[in-house]
Every structure is written in C-alpha cells, then in structure tokens.
Scaffold this active site. Structure first.
Site, PDB file in Angstrom:
ATOM      1  N   TYR A 241       1.075  -1.232  -0.338  1.00  0.00           N
ATOM      2  CA  TYR A 241       0.289  -0.091  -0.084  1.00  0.00           C
ATOM      3  C   TYR A 241       0.809   1.451   0.467  1.00  0.00           C
ATOM      4  O   TYR A 241       0.514   1.897  -0.743  1.00  0.00           O
ATOM      5  CB  TYR A 241      -0.715  -0.103   1.318  1.00  0.00           C
ATOM      6  CG  TYR A 241      -1.108   0.769   1.124  1.00  0.00           C
ATOM      7  CD1 TYR A 241      -2.542   1.954   0.788  1.00  0.00           C
ATOM      8  CD2 TYR A 241      -1.738   1.789   2.596  1.00  0.00           C
ATOM      9  CE1 TYR A 241      -3.138   3.352   0.534  1.00  0.00           C
ATOM     10  CE2 TYR A 241      -2.019   3.502   2.658  1.00  0.00           C
ATOM     11  CZ  TYR A 241      -3.312   3.439   1.825  1.00  0.00           C
ATOM     12  OH  TYR A 241      -3.192   4.779   2.116  1.00  0.00           O
TER      13      TYR A 241
ATOM     14  N   LYS B 104       1.607   3.557  -2.790  1.00  0.00           N
ATOM     15  CA  LYS B 104       0.688   5.195  -3.365  1.00  0.00           C
ATOM     16  C   LYS B 104       1.966   6.024  -3.340  1.00  0.00           C
ATOM     17  O   LYS B 104       2.294   7.188  -4.198  1.00  0.00           O
ATOM     18  CB  LYS B 104       0.576   5.549  -1.675  1.00  0.00           C
ATOM     19  CG  LYS B 104      -1.076   4.599  -1.050  1.00  0.00           C
ATOM     20  CD  LYS B 104      -1.865   5.336  -2.162  1.00  0.00           C
ATOM     21  CE  LYS B 104      -2.430   6.522  -1.650  1.00  0.00           C
ATOM     22  NZ  LYS B 104      -3.220   7.180  -1.858  1.00  0.00           N
TER      23      LYS B 104
END
Length: 520
Positions: free
Chosen positions: A305, A309
């Site tokens: 994640y 990002k």
C-alpha cells in the site's frame, strides 16, 4: 481482466512526453531531527506504560460562512472559493470522501455540482449506490435537518454519479460524459485507491500507482481546472528515522531511508505482469499479495500500500506540467472528532480490530511497543485541512504543495500503551459483550514469535477449558492465523518512532490554531 490488460500494455503511459518509467537514482535520503522548546500542558494523564502530560486542545475548524463573506475578513475565503464551483471526486463512497462531501455541502449549499466517480455496471446501479451509500447515510443527518423535506432533492441536484474506474484507461468514462464533465469541473479531488496493506501487487500498482496518472491526464483536458488535490498517506517515505519532512517525492531520487537501491517503475509493472501470468487458480491471490510485500520490503517500504502510493506521488510530480497540485498526507485516519458530530466512522478500521478483539477477550496482548508513537488523526481534521488547502491553492498557480496532517507533528503525541490503557478503562465500564469477561491490562510482545506462542497457548487453553491441549480446532487455527497476520501487518505502526513535520500545515492551514511543536 482490466488490470491484466493494462499491465500488459503499460508502456503506453507517458510522463512529459516520454515514458514515465524512469528509475530512481541518487543517494538515499536521510531524515534529520529538529528540536523545539518543550511546552507546558494543561492536564496530566496516568497510564500503566508511562506518565506524561497531555494537551487537550480543540482541532482547527473552517471559518464559519458569516466570517468568510465579510469583505474585511483576513481569511483565505474558503466558503467563497467553494461557492459555485464544480468538482470531480474519486473514491466517493469511501470513508474519507464521504466526510469531505458532507462538509462541502454543509458549509457551502451554493456549491456547484460534485461529480462522483463510481464503479457500477450501469447508471441505475450508480444511482442506487448514491442513494444507499451517501444520501441515506447517517453521516448526513445535519444536512437533513438543514433542508428538511427538500433534502433528497438538494442532494440529487448537487451529487452526480458518473460510471467509471481509476483502474481503467480514460477512467472508464464514456467519451460524451467525459467531454461534458471536462467543461464543467474546477477541482479534481483524488480520494480513490486501494487501502489494503497486503493487497495484490498487480491491483495496487494499477490503482495506487497508475490511477493518479490517469486522473491527472483527464485533468489536463479540463478547460477550467484550477487544482488537482490528491490524498496520499504520511507513510509514503518508507521506513523512517527522525523527523519526516513535507517534501515531494521525485523520480530520479531514491526515497528510501536506508537502502541505496534504484527503483524502476517499469520493471515493477513487468514483474507484476509476469506474476499474473505465472500464478493461477486458488493460489493466485495469495501469491500476488506475498509478491507485493516482498517488493515493498526490497525497496524499504513496509507494505504494498505505502509502496504503490509513493509511486503514485512521484508520477503526479513528474507528469503534472503546469497544473497546480496539492498532496495531502494524513496518518492513520480514525473517527470524527467534532464534525458533523463526534465519533462517526465507517466500518471497523485501522486500530479498531485490536480494540474490539481485546474487548471481546479474543486477545490479551499484542505485538507492540507501549511507548511507540501512535499517529492517529480524526477524519474531520483531515477534511478541514484539505478544504483549506484547496481554497489556498485554487488560484491556478502552477506549483506542487505537500501537507502532512498528523498527530505526531505536535507536542505530547499519543503512545500505543496510552491508547490501550484508555481502552482498558473504557471497556471495563462499558463491556462489548453481555457475558462477563475478565479483562486485564494489555500485555505487549516484542516479537511476532512471542505473540504467536502466547496467543496459541491461550486459545488451546480455552478450547481445553482447564489445560493446554496439543492440537487446535480448524476454527481456532483460522482465528490464530488471522490475528497473527493482523499483528504482522500492523507491526510497523506499533513500533513507530519517527515524527512527521508539518511546517507547511502550520504556516498555511492551521495558522493561529497550530499546536506547539514536538520535542524530538
């Protein structure tokens, strides 16, 4: 299927007219510490892990409409900015986006249209999602009180569901709809993304890394766009030490704190495509999750994640051209502090599963350092910061500004042990279960092995009633695997020691509401 196809043809994505898959080069970034004077505080809290002073100060809030419309006001004109403008919001039915939409509609009823990008099979389904997940939500009860019987008509006049997906080319929007929207919107708000820490690598890459670029490309076609606002995460800078600064992430620069490894996004996309072709059947999803974790760890990030990002941020920075961009980096977002009312949350999020498991007697300890910093930020404070930054930078100046919205930025941040001590006190007074649970103060384990062994013995003892049995039921094994996986996922945040700087937020967003700086 859309993800596979895109990854297979990913070389079509461009940055500034060339392939955006430039590698990260250069020296590792080091995070410097900075000291501020220690401040006094107003109230003392005694916990089992440590004694500290805690400042209970209200968070910032947007200036009320009557102040904003005062021509002599020194404010930045938040309500005046919102009035009459139209917006495109991705991730519209998610936790953060819904609070943002509620705030915008409540503070500025004369706002223009808010186009909501939704994944739906047809317009009827999109309209149903709008009604079921937004209009009918208790989150909007203040708006219901404001508008009374005209509430639904008001909401439907402002909120326009648009079928699309940031994981697809051209956002998956029909060409005629895209042309119509591009002529109307003033601001793009990028809330969409995949937030699972152990996500499939191919899916996380397609949405978190490449999704912002697709949205940015659409923004460049918008005739009167004034700002592109993107929600990222404070943890994009990898494994941190000391004070983490509010600086953009750039292609051509290694953004890990310890490793001197070049990151090539094109290579990662090719590896993900090969993995999709390699794994099949029931093992596919788990293998792709494991692969994402391995690639993140290889480059110095904690999970797929935060890793993807970070890629998304670098692509925005490299491909924005003259478009004004604001990147908001919140830490762990939890329930509302004040607006539209205290305690609103959607689902069981972030640290909530730990507290719920503890309150139900399923766990008596966790993998954590009781004195580590736990960076939690109420969702309404994140929304207020974003709207303020939107008004500040919505004048069309072609710059990129990063704002960190965190709690460790301030004096006396929350520590893991304090949260669990407060949870212990609350759960003893207000148990989650009807049956009596012998709740004891939370225990802390310094290693995954210690946590797993302790949890396993407890579960075996519970199944055997009075002694430790040699085997565990299948249900018990599944529960054990879930809790161990959760502990492994949360470990970086339960042993967190870095502090996030918020100089930009202090100077531009918070102003006189800023809290004292931390002592590092």
């Amino acid at each position: 299927m859309a993800t596979r196809n895109f990854l297979a043809t990913s070389n079509a994505v461009k940055l500034n007219g060339v392939s955006f898959f430039s590698s990260f080069t250069g020296k590792p970034k080091r995070y410097l510490t900075r000291c501020w004077p220690q401040t006094t505080s107003s109230r003392k809290v005694q916990t089992s892990c440590c004694y500290r002073e805690t400042s209970f100060k209200a968070g910032m809030s947007l200036v009320r409409p009557e102040e904003e419309t005062d021509p002599n006001s020194d404010g930045i004109g938040i309500v005046r900015f919102l009035k009459g403008k139209s917006y495109l919001v991705t991730g519209a039915t998610g936790f953060l986006a819904k609070v943002l939409i509620e705030k915008m509609l409540r503070e500025s009823p004369e706002i223009g249209k808010i186009f909501l990008l939704m994944r739906s099979k047809d317009q009827e389904s999109a309209n149903k999602r709008l009604y079921d997940e937004i209009i009918s939500s208790d989150l909007f009860k203040l708006l219901k009180q404001m508008h009374g019987s005209s509430y639904e008509a008001f909401m439907k006049s402002k909120l326009i569901p648009v079928i699309g997906d940031i994981g697809e080319d051209n956002l998956g929007i029909e060409p005629d709809i895209a042309d119509m929207i591009s002529g109307e919107i003033d601001v793009i708000i990028s809330c969409g993304g995949r937030t699972t820490f152990d996500d499939r690598y191919d899916s996380a890459l397609s949405v978190n890394a490449l999704g912002p670029n697709r949205l940015l490309s659409f923004g460049k076609e918008c005739k009167k766009l004034k700002l592109f606002l993107h929600f990222s995460t404070a943890y994009v800078t990898g494994k941190n030490e000391g004070l983490v600064l509010e600086t953009p992430l750039c292609i051509g620069e290694n953004i890990t704190s310890d490793l001197n490894i070049d990151l090539n996004i094109e290579s990662e996309l090719k590896l993900a495509s090969e993995a999709v072709r390699k794994f099949h059947g029931s093992e596919e999803s788990n293998k792709l999750k494991e692969f994402g974790f391995e690639r993140a760890q290889h480059y110095g990030w904690d999970n797929s994640y935060t890793f993807t990002k970070a890629m998304g941020e670098t692509i925005i920075n490299s491909n924005r051209g003259d478009l004004p961009v604001v990147i908001i980096r919140p830490s762990t977002i939890e329930s509302s502090y004040k607006e539209p009312f205290p305690g609103w949350i959607q689902g069981i999020r972030m640290v909530d599963p730990i507290i719920v498991g503890y309150g139900k007697g399923q766990i008596s300890g966790f993998l954590a350092d009781s004195k580590s910093l736990l960076d939690i930020t109420p969702v309404d404070m994140v929304v207020n910061a974003a709207i303020t930054a939107m008004a500040k930078h919505g004048s069309g100046v072609p710059e990129l500004k990063v704002y960190t919205v965190t709690s460790t930025s301030h004096a006396n941040p929350l520590r893991s042990g304090e949260l669990m001590d407060l949870s212990y006190q609350h759960l003893r007074d207000s148990p989650l279960e009807d049956k009596e649970i012998d709740l004891a103060p939370m225990k802390y384990h310094s290693s995954l092995e210690s946590f797993t062994s302790s949890l396993s013995n407890k579960m075996k003892r519970k199944e055997g009633e009075s002694h430790i049995v040699s085997t565990m039921s299948d249900k018990g094994k599944r529960r054990l695997n879930y809790l161990v996986s959760m502990a492994r996922t949360y470990k970086p945040y339960m042993f967190f020691q870095a502090r996030f700087d918020n100089i930009n937020s202090d100077s531009t967003i918070q102003g006189k509401w800023a809290l004292p700086k931390p002592q590092i």
